[in-house]
Structures are given as C-alpha cells and as structure tokens.
Write an enzyme that holds these catalytic residues in place. Structure first.
Site, PDB file in Angstrom:
ATOM      1  N   GLY A 280       0.834  -1.192   0.000  1.00 39.48           N
ATOM      2  CA  GLY A 280       0.000   0.000   0.000  1.00 39.48           C
ATOM      3  C   GLY A 280       0.865   1.236   0.000  1.00 39.48           C
ATOM      4  O   GLY A 280       1.340   1.665   1.056  1.00 39.48           O
ATOM      5  N   ALA A 281       1.102   1.790  -1.190  1.00 40.18           N
ATOM      6  CA  ALA A 281       1.998   2.948  -1.316  1.00 40.18           C
ATOM      7  C   ALA A 281       1.200   4.225  -1.490  1.00 40.18           C
ATOM      8  O   ALA A 281       1.469   5.033  -2.379  1.00 40.18           O
ATOM      9  CB  ALA A 281       2.968   2.747  -2.482  1.00 40.18           C
ATOM     10  N   GLY A 282       0.195   4.403  -0.624  1.00 40.90           N
ATOM     11  CA  GLY A 282      -0.540   5.652  -0.602  1.00 40.90           C
ATOM     12  C   GLY A 282       0.213   6.678   0.222  1.00 40.90           C
ATOM     13  O   GLY A 282       1.443   6.636   0.333  1.00 40.90           O
ATOM     14  N   ALA A 283      -0.523   7.597   0.831  1.00 38.89           N
ATOM     15  CA  ALA A 283       0.113   8.680   1.573  1.00 38.89           C
ATOM     16  C   ALA A 283       0.984   8.151   2.710  1.00 38.89           C
ATOM     17  O   ALA A 283       2.129   8.568   2.876  1.00 38.89           O
ATOM     18  CB  ALA A 283      -0.953   9.630   2.115  1.00 38.89           C
ATOM     19  N   MET A 284       0.460   7.212   3.486  1.00 36.31           N
ATOM     20  CA  MET A 284       1.214   6.722   4.641  1.00 36.31           C
ATOM     21  C   MET A 284       2.256   5.679   4.256  1.00 36.31           C
ATOM     22  O   MET A 284       3.380   5.696   4.752  1.00 36.31           O
ATOM     23  CB  MET A 284       0.250   6.150   5.682  1.00 36.31           C
ATOM     24  CG  MET A 284      -0.597   7.205   6.367  1.00 36.31           C
ATOM     25  SD  MET A 284       0.392   8.414   7.285  1.00 36.31           S
ATOM     26  CE  MET A 284       1.079   7.380   8.565  1.00 36.31           C
TER      27      MET A 284
ATOM     28  N   ASN B 292      -5.862   1.750  10.124  1.00 38.21           N
ATOM     29  CA  ASN B 292      -6.958   2.301  10.922  1.00 38.21           C
ATOM     30  C   ASN B 292      -8.032   1.235  11.105  1.00 38.21           C
ATOM     31  O   ASN B 292      -8.274   0.423  10.212  1.00 38.21           O
ATOM     32  CB  ASN B 292      -7.582   3.509  10.215  1.00 38.21           C
ATOM     33  CG  ASN B 292      -6.667   4.708  10.222  1.00 38.21           C
ATOM     34  OD1 ASN B 292      -5.836   4.865  11.103  1.00 38.21           O
ATOM     35  ND2 ASN B 292      -6.822   5.572   9.237  1.00 38.21           N
TER      36      ASN B 292
ATOM     37  N   LYS C  63      -7.203   5.132  18.958  1.00 34.57           N
ATOM     38  CA  LYS C  63      -7.049   5.691  17.618  1.00 34.57           C
ATOM     39  C   LYS C  63      -8.341   5.529  16.815  1.00 34.57           C
ATOM     40  O   LYS C  63      -8.727   6.415  16.049  1.00 34.57           O
ATOM     41  CB  LYS C  63      -5.893   4.986  16.902  1.00 34.57           C
ATOM     42  CG  LYS C  63      -5.702   5.381  15.430  1.00 34.57           C
ATOM     43  CD  LYS C  63      -5.019   6.702  15.270  1.00 34.57           C
ATOM     44  CE  LYS C  63      -4.776   7.067  13.800  1.00 34.57           C
ATOM     45  NZ  LYS C  63      -3.736   6.223  13.169  1.00 34.57           N
TER      46      LYS C  63
ATOM     47  N   SER D 234      -7.845  10.878   6.279  1.00 33.91           N
ATOM     48  CA  SER D 234      -7.788   9.946   5.155  1.00 33.91           C
ATOM     49  C   SER D 234      -9.158   9.622   4.565  1.00 33.91           C
ATOM     50  O   SER D 234      -9.283   9.426   3.360  1.00 33.91           O
ATOM     51  CB  SER D 234      -7.097   8.659   5.589  1.00 33.91           C
ATOM     52  OG  SER D 234      -7.799   8.035   6.655  1.00 33.91           O
TER      53      SER D 234
ATOM     54  N   GLU E 195     -13.259   3.214   4.751  1.00 30.84           N
ATOM     55  CA  GLU E 195     -13.075   2.136   5.717  1.00 30.84           C
ATOM     56  C   GLU E 195     -14.097   2.214   6.848  1.00 30.84           C
ATOM     57  O   GLU E 195     -13.865   1.679   7.931  1.00 30.84           O
ATOM     58  CB  GLU E 195     -11.659   2.207   6.295  1.00 30.84           C
ATOM     59  CG  GLU E 195     -10.572   2.033   5.260  1.00 30.84           C
ATOM     60  CD  GLU E 195      -9.188   2.217   5.845  1.00 30.84           C
ATOM     61  OE1 GLU E 195      -8.385   1.280   5.772  1.00 30.84           O
ATOM     62  OE2 GLU E 195      -8.911   3.315   6.376  1.00 30.84           O
TER      63      GLU E 195
END
Length: 310
Positions: A7-11, A106, A189, A258, A271
């Site tokens: 998963g190469a999204g923002a995070m 998350n 969280k 997100s 999600e």
C-alpha cells in the site's frame, strides 16, 4: 533487513521514504497504476517544509509478485482494510515462516485476517500518529512533524524481534516505541477516526473546521461513549475523559483526514465498516446500543452511493 510495504498511498509512501532514506532495503507494492508509474520514474517525492526530496525504490503491483522474489523480513501493511486479505493472498511468495507483519491500519479486527497468513508471534499490531497527504501520484506532503508509532507483538515470543523493529523505525525518524497494551491504543485511535475521519468526510471539512463548530463537542462525546461502551465487552477499558481530550486536541489542525481524502477528494470507498461500522456491528453482538455509529455508517455509505465511488 528486507522490508516490503503493501500500500503505497500517503502513509505507505511516507514510511517507505523514511526507511529508504535511513538505508534500509525497501520495496513498495501498490495497486494504482499511475502511482506505480510515477514512483518508478521519479521515486517517492516528499515535500518536506519547502523542499521536495525524492527517494528511489522498487515498486510492484501485487500481480507482479511471484516466487522469483525473495521473502522479506518485515512486511508493513498500509492497504485499505477491505483490501487486506486479497493483498496478503497476492504476497504469499514473499511471506515466509520468518516474516514479521506489522499492521498499522486504521480500524478494528485486522488481527483476525493476519492470523490466516502468519503465526501470532509474527504479528505486530500498532498505531501511528504520523500524518501524510498524497498530492499527486508518487508525491506526498508530510502533514505533521511530531508523530509517533506504538507497536506490540501479539505473542510475547516475538517481543525481542519486535524491539529490533522499533529501533529500525526510530532510526528512520519515525519515533517508535514498544507497547505493553497496544489494543488500548488501537481502540483509542479508532475513536479519533470514528469522530474526525467520518465527520470530516460527511461535512466536507478539515479537522479544524469541524472542531470549531458548535456541535463538535457533543458529537465527540457521544461517539466516544459508544466506542467505550463496546470496547469494554472486547476487554479494553477506555478512559473516556482522556480519549475525548485527545480527540479534541486535533481540532486546531487544518488537515483533511484519510476518509475525506478517499471519499470527497478521490471518490474511493471508505473504511467506515472497520471503524464506526465495526462498533455498530460489535454493539449488536453484545446488545449495546450504538445509534451514533450506526447512523454515521449509513450516512457514509449513502454518500458513497451518491458519489458513485469505485
């Protein structure tokens, strides 16, 4: 240590950038063709204050992972919750009996999926308070400079190796620590996301805009109360007052969380079923009323339908 990030999204891109910059062997795996192409050409380009800094590293689609790829020592998962099982199935060629999987997603319940692929003493659960935004394929902007990571192996047998991973993350500037009660932090969280992520997406607002509304305080208190009521039945006793104060501490941050990025900015599925929806579902299981979480979940799904998300 050979590290793969699913998963190469923002995070995922942020973690990959930090770990590669610190000298680690990092591979990214992503499903977005444009993102893959951009990173292959320019690397992950991060805006740090007023400077853009690129870090080159290999990136593959899940379909490109086969037996010719070496197994990795550490797999960090940053997929969307609903994509986790399919992603792990695709990555079986690089998951060996010695691979540790670090989950920083998350939401709630991911350990149930992870146990189908690795043993409990190789599952590391965690939370992170770092924030990042993807501004274009292959381009990210760091949204804060005071984040942290808290992780714990599900089985004490994996503690020593997990503490080595803590050091690798900290040496990369990611400020990690070993937790003795990470499930508390995961639920804490989840409360943040159940309030801020969901409501900012529904209201098309950033954290600061929502936090400065007259309704923010009461909405926060009622949502956190439902999370805490259900968490008790899951063996987690949340400090309601502390959690509310923690959520409200984010109300001065002009950051789009997100779920807003997914739903409003990019018309992608959210999600919600793993956050407010998970509390609603667990509440039904334990006969605990969760009207706010149920209503928010339905509203998010309604907005997904209106926006025809894919």
């Amino acid at each position: 240590m050979r590290i793969a990030i699913a998963g190469a999204g923002a995070m995922g891109s942020k973690f990959g950038w930090h770990l590669k910059k610190a000298g680690n062997d990092v591979t990214l795996i992503d499903t977005w063709d444009r993102n893959i192409a951009a990173i292959r050409e320019n690397g992950v380009v991060a805006r740090v204050k007023d400077e853009e800094i690129a870090e080159k590293m290999p990136i593959y689609s899940p379909e490109e992972i086969d037996e010719q790829h070496e197994s990795v020592d550490l797999l960090i998962v940053f997929t969307k919750s609903m994509q986790l099982e399919n992603m792990l199935n695709s990555l079986k060629p690089i998951i060996s009996k010695d691979t540790y999987v670090l989950c920083l997603l998350n939401g709630l319940g991911h350990e149930d999926v992870l146990e189908r692929f690795v043993t409990r003493d190789h599952i590391i659960m965690g939370v992170t308070m770092w924030a990042s935004m993807m501004t274009a394929p292959g381009h990210i902007t760091f949204a804060n400079d005071n984040g942290n990571i808290e992780i714990q192996c599900l089985d004490p047998k994996g503690k020593d190796e997990t503490q080595k991973i803590v050091k690798i993350l900290t040496d990369a500037g990611l400020n990690a620590s070993y937790s003795e009660n990470v499930m508390y932090s995961i639920w804490r969280k989840a409360c943040v996301n159940g309030v801020v992520n969901a409501l900012c997406a529904l209201l098309d607002a950033d954290c600061k805009q929502f936090g400065h509304t007259k309704e923010a305080d009461e909405l926060t208190r009622n949502i956190v109360q439902e999370f805490a009521d259900v968490a008790q039945y899951e063996g987690v006793n949340l400090d309601r007052k502390e959690v509310i104060e923690h959520v409200e501490s984010l109300f001065d941050t002009p950051h789009y969380p997100s779920m807003h990025q997914d739903l409003v900015q990019n018309n992608r599925p959210t999600e919600i079923d793993y956050i407010d929806g998970a509390v609603w579902r667990k509440g039904l299981k334990h006969s605990v009323a969760t009207p706010y979480c149920a209503f928010i979940t339905r509203l998010i799904h309604a907005k997904e339908d209106i926006l025809n998300v894919k």
